[in-house]
Motif scaffolding. Structure first.
Motif, PDB file in Angstrom:
ATOM      1  N   ASP A  36       0.836  -1.200   0.000  1.00 13.51           N
ATOM      2  CA  ASP A  36       0.000   0.000   0.000  1.00 13.51           C
ATOM      3  C   ASP A  36       0.868   1.245   0.000  1.00 13.51           C
ATOM      4  O   ASP A  36       0.598   2.205  -0.734  1.00 13.51           O
ATOM      5  CB  ASP A  36      -0.913   0.014   1.237  1.00 13.51           C
ATOM      6  CG  ASP A  36      -1.992  -1.054   1.180  1.00 13.51           C
ATOM      7  OD1 ASP A  36      -2.550  -1.269   0.093  1.00 13.51           O
ATOM      8  OD2 ASP A  36      -2.269  -1.679   2.214  1.00 13.51           O
ATOM      9  N   LEU A  37       1.910   1.254   0.807  1.00 10.73           N
ATOM     10  CA  LEU A  37       2.791   2.413   0.884  1.00 10.73           C
ATOM     11  C   LEU A  37       3.452   2.688  -0.456  1.00 10.73           C
ATOM     12  O   LEU A  37       3.568   3.837  -0.883  1.00 10.73           O
ATOM     13  CB  LEU A  37       3.870   2.192   1.954  1.00 10.73           C
ATOM     14  CG  LEU A  37       3.392   2.091   3.400  1.00 10.73           C
ATOM     15  CD1 LEU A  37       4.581   1.894   4.333  1.00 10.73           C
ATOM     16  CD2 LEU A  37       2.616   3.326   3.814  1.00 10.73           C
ATOM     17  N   ASP A  38       3.886   1.625  -1.135  1.00 10.88           N
ATOM     18  CA  ASP A  38       4.544   1.782  -2.432  1.00 10.88           C
ATOM     19  C   ASP A  38       3.631   2.458  -3.449  1.00 10.88           C
ATOM     20  O   ASP A  38       4.093   3.201  -4.320  1.00 10.88           O
ATOM     21  CB  ASP A  38       4.995   0.419  -2.971  1.00 10.88           C
ATOM     22  CG  ASP A  38       6.115  -0.190  -2.145  1.00 10.88           C
ATOM     23  OD1 ASP A  38       6.807   0.560  -1.433  1.00 10.88           O
ATOM     24  OD2 ASP A  38       6.291  -1.425  -2.195  1.00 10.88           O
ATOM     25  N   ASN A  39       2.328   2.199  -3.343  1.00  8.01           N
ATOM     26  CA  ASN A  39       1.372   2.743  -4.304  1.00  8.01           C
ATOM     27  C   ASN A  39       0.858   4.127  -3.919  1.00  8.01           C
ATOM     28  O   ASN A  39       0.208   4.789  -4.732  1.00  8.01           O
ATOM     29  CB  ASN A  39       0.175   1.797  -4.452  1.00  8.01           C
ATOM     30  CG  ASN A  39       0.557   0.470  -5.078  1.00  8.01           C
ATOM     31  OD1 ASN A  39       1.439   0.419  -5.934  1.00  8.01           O
ATOM     32  ND2 ASN A  39      -0.086  -0.607  -4.653  1.00  8.01           N
ATOM     33  N   LEU A  40       1.145   4.551  -2.676  1.00 10.28           N
ATOM     34  CA  LEU A  40       0.553   5.786  -2.188  1.00 10.28           C
ATOM     35  C   LEU A  40       1.492   6.982  -2.197  1.00 10.28           C
ATOM     36  O   LEU A  40       1.055   8.108  -2.414  1.00 10.28           O
ATOM     37  CB  LEU A  40       0.020   5.580  -0.756  1.00 10.28           C
ATOM     38  CG  LEU A  40      -1.164   4.622  -0.601  1.00 10.28           C
ATOM     39  CD1 LEU A  40      -1.481   4.395   0.867  1.00 10.28           C
ATOM     40  CD2 LEU A  40      -2.395   5.144  -1.335  1.00 10.28           C
ATOM     41  N   HIS A  41       2.771   6.766  -1.961  1.00 11.08           N
ATOM     42  CA  HIS A  41       3.654   7.922  -1.830  1.00 11.08           C
ATOM     43  C   HIS A  41       4.282   8.292  -3.171  1.00 11.08           C
ATOM     44  O   HIS A  41       4.348   7.501  -4.104  1.00 11.08           O
ATOM     45  CB  HIS A  41       4.730   7.669  -0.778  1.00 11.08           C
ATOM     46  CG  HIS A  41       5.832   6.750  -1.222  1.00 11.08           C
ATOM     47  ND1 HIS A  41       6.946   7.201  -1.866  1.00 11.08           N
ATOM     48  CD2 HIS A  41       5.983   5.411  -1.101  1.00 11.08           C
ATOM     49  CE1 HIS A  41       7.741   6.188  -2.130  1.00 11.08           C
ATOM     50  NE2 HIS A  41       7.179   5.082  -1.682  1.00 11.08           N
ATOM     51  N   ARG A 107      -4.140  10.536  -2.120  1.00  9.35           N
ATOM     52  CA  ARG A 107      -4.162   9.082  -2.307  1.00  9.35           C
ATOM     53  C   ARG A 107      -4.333   8.343  -0.977  1.00  9.35           C
ATOM     54  O   ARG A 107      -5.086   7.368  -0.882  1.00  9.35           O
ATOM     55  CB  ARG A 107      -2.893   8.626  -3.012  1.00  9.35           C
ATOM     56  CG  ARG A 107      -2.839   8.960  -4.490  1.00  9.35           C
ATOM     57  CD  ARG A 107      -1.674   8.262  -5.175  1.00  9.35           C
ATOM     58  NE  ARG A 107      -0.389   8.743  -4.695  1.00  9.35           N
ATOM     59  CZ  ARG A 107       0.303   9.720  -5.276  1.00  9.35           C
ATOM     60  NH1 ARG A 107      -0.185  10.332  -6.349  1.00  9.35           N
ATOM     61  NH2 ARG A 107       1.481  10.093  -4.793  1.00  9.35           N
ATOM     62  N   VAL A 108      -3.615   8.815   0.043  1.00 14.60           N
ATOM     63  CA  VAL A 108      -3.735   8.174   1.357  1.00 14.60           C
ATOM     64  C   VAL A 108      -5.145   8.345   1.900  1.00 14.60           C
ATOM     65  O   VAL A 108      -5.747   7.402   2.425  1.00 14.60           O
ATOM     66  CB  VAL A 108      -2.706   8.749   2.343  1.00 14.60           C
ATOM     67  CG1 VAL A 108      -2.936   8.203   3.753  1.00 14.60           C
ATOM     68  CG2 VAL A 108      -1.288   8.410   1.899  1.00 14.60           C
ATOM     69  N   LEU A 109      -5.677   9.550   1.766  1.00 20.06           N
ATOM     70  CA  LEU A 109      -7.023   9.803   2.272  1.00 20.06           C
ATOM     71  C   LEU A 109      -8.056   8.953   1.538  1.00 20.06           C
ATOM     72  O   LEU A 109      -8.993   8.415   2.158  1.00 20.06           O
ATOM     73  CB  LEU A 109      -7.346  11.288   2.128  1.00 20.06           C
ATOM     74  CG  LEU A 109      -8.506  11.818   2.977  1.00 20.06           C
ATOM     75  CD1 LEU A 109      -8.292  11.503   4.436  1.00 20.06           C
ATOM     76  CD2 LEU A 109      -8.654  13.319   2.760  1.00 20.06           C
ATOM     77  N   LYS A 110      -7.900   8.810   0.235  1.00 23.80           N
ATOM     78  CA  LYS A 110      -8.799   7.949  -0.537  1.00 23.80           C
ATOM     79  C   LYS A 110      -8.773   6.518   0.005  1.00 23.80           C
ATOM     80  O   LYS A 110      -9.822   5.885   0.189  1.00 23.80           O
ATOM     81  CB  LYS A 110      -8.400   7.954  -2.008  1.00 23.80           C
ATOM     82  CG  LYS A 110      -9.246   7.061  -2.917  1.00 23.80           C
ATOM     83  CD  LYS A 110      -8.774   7.174  -4.355  1.00 23.80           C
ATOM     84  CE  LYS A 110      -9.658   6.384  -5.313  1.00 23.80           C
ATOM     85  NZ  LYS A 110      -9.546   4.918  -5.112  1.00 23.80           N
ATOM     86  N   LYS A 111      -7.586   6.029   0.280  1.00 24.95           N
ATOM     87  CA  LYS A 111      -7.435   4.668   0.797  1.00 24.95           C
ATOM     88  C   LYS A 111      -8.059   4.533   2.176  1.00 24.95           C
ATOM     89  O   LYS A 111      -8.835   3.608   2.441  1.00 24.95           O
ATOM     90  CB  LYS A 111      -5.949   4.309   0.856  1.00 24.95           C
ATOM     91  CG  LYS A 111      -5.649   2.894   1.332  1.00 24.95           C
ATOM     92  CD  LYS A 111      -5.990   1.886   0.262  1.00 24.95           C
ATOM     93  CE  LYS A 111      -5.552   0.489   0.653  1.00 24.95           C
ATOM     94  NZ  LYS A 111      -5.832  -0.495  -0.412  1.00 24.95           N
ATOM     95  N   VAL A 112      -7.733   5.460   3.068  1.00 23.63           N
ATOM     96  CA  VAL A 112      -8.174   5.350   4.455  1.00 23.63           C
ATOM     97  C   VAL A 112      -9.686   5.559   4.583  1.00 23.63           C
ATOM     98  O   VAL A 112     -10.352   4.886   5.381  1.00 23.63           O
ATOM     99  CB  VAL A 112      -7.392   6.347   5.338  1.00 23.63           C
ATOM    100  CG1 VAL A 112      -7.938   6.369   6.758  1.00 23.63           C
ATOM    101  CG2 VAL A 112      -5.910   5.976   5.364  1.00 23.63           C
TER     102      VAL A 112
END
Length: 317
Positions: A36-41, A107-112
């Motif tokens: 997930d981190l690889d796809n978000l930052h 992107r992080v907010l979308k995921k969370v």
């Protein structure tokens, strides 16, 4: 050097340091994995599980409160009006400087937010897709003003948001390629009736867009909540220059990249070029058009020099 954090205004915000903010999270405990981190930052932008849990989980919890109240108001209004109008998406705007980390925040907010108890459908749109194509910018002699208010088709963006808030479904928006540095012809992004829509871009809280939209309606008029990602200008400059150098040695090496002309620069030349671009384009845009919109946001994420959120300012209710 101008600090983006300085202000002589009386603050309409409550300020929380990192520990205080972290302790506000009441229930969101979903687990992310390294993939997930690889796809978000983004490039040269650190992101850790701790950052997501400490900052974005409480933020999602706060937004859950707003979304719940928004939906409750919708139901009560339907009852009062004796209508059965369909629910409309809750729209979140995310603004901030070039290189400050808006895209990662979005992107992080979308995921969370997708972890919320009712598992909402969350879509993300960036306003890059509403930039005029390069050929239009060249015709108007403003290619070097890309990112400034006049470089956006603000009328198209406002029409899209108006349609979202009128209940239209299955809308399409243009797609922008950072590799090509242009709108991609014959390619669109489909937005299919989201519960939550995130709109990210440097221009989303600007009101001087009225000059280009031809109306008194602003992009932010359609937001139900807005976020500004902030940092000291000296830190943003460092991030921009470092990102430029990283891209020069990676993405710019691709012959199809618009920026391939920078690929053979030395590190010293790369730093000089990035600094020049910042001083001539990005800094004036930040000071004249982006930074003045900060206090129009409902929440400000202020980052330290390491790209991690240090303080969170929440508008008083």
């Amino acid at each position: 050097m101008v600090s983006t954090a300085d202000s002589t205004m009386s603050s309409p915000f409550e300020t929380f340091n990192r520990l205080e903010w972290k302790n506000l999270n009441g229930h969101l405990t979903n687990t992310l994995i390294s993939d997930d981190l690889d796809n978000l930052h983004a490039v040269n932008e650190p992101l850790t599980l701790e950052e997501i849990e400490d900052i974005y989980f409480p933020l999602a919890h706060l937004l859950h409160i707003h979304v719940h109240e928004y939906q409750r108001l919708h139901g009560n209004t339907n009852d009062f009006l004796q209508r059965n109008q369909q629910k409309l998406p809750f729209i979140i705007g995310i603004a901030g400087s070039v290189a400050v980390g808006k895209s990662t925040t979005a992107r992080v907010l979308k995921k969370v937010l997708s972890f919320l108890p009712n598992k909402p459908k969350v879509d993300l749109v960036t306003t890059d897709g509403f930039l005029y194509p390069n050929r239009t910018l060249i015709e108007r002699n403003i290619l070097n003003r890309k990112g400034f208010p006049e470089s956006y088709d603000t009328k198209m963006l406002i029409n899209f948001l108006s349609e979202m808030k009128s209940g239209k479904q299955n809308l399409t928006v243009p797609v922008y390629s950072h590799m090509e540095y242009d709108i991609v012809e014959n390619e669109t992004q489909l937005i299919e009736n989201p519960d939550i829509l995130i709109v990210e871009g440097i221009n989303v809280l600007q009101v001087n867009s009225q000059r280009t939209s031809g109306s008194g309606v602003f992009v932010s008029d359609f937001f139900d909540f807005s976020i500004y990602v902030d940092a000291e200008e000296k830190d943003i400059v460092d991030w921009y220059v470092n990102r430029f150098e990283s891209l020069r040695s990676t993405a710019f090496q691709d012959p199809s990249s618009y920026f391939h002309k920078y690929a053979d620069m030395t590190e010293e030349e790369s730093t000089k070029m990035a600094t020049q671009i910042w001083n001539e384009i990005n800094r004036p845009n930040l000071l004249d058009n982006i930074l003045p919109t900060r206090y129009r946001a409902d929440l400000i994420l202020f980052k330290d020099s390491h790209h991690f959120v240090k303080n969170v300012n929440v508008r008083k209710v």
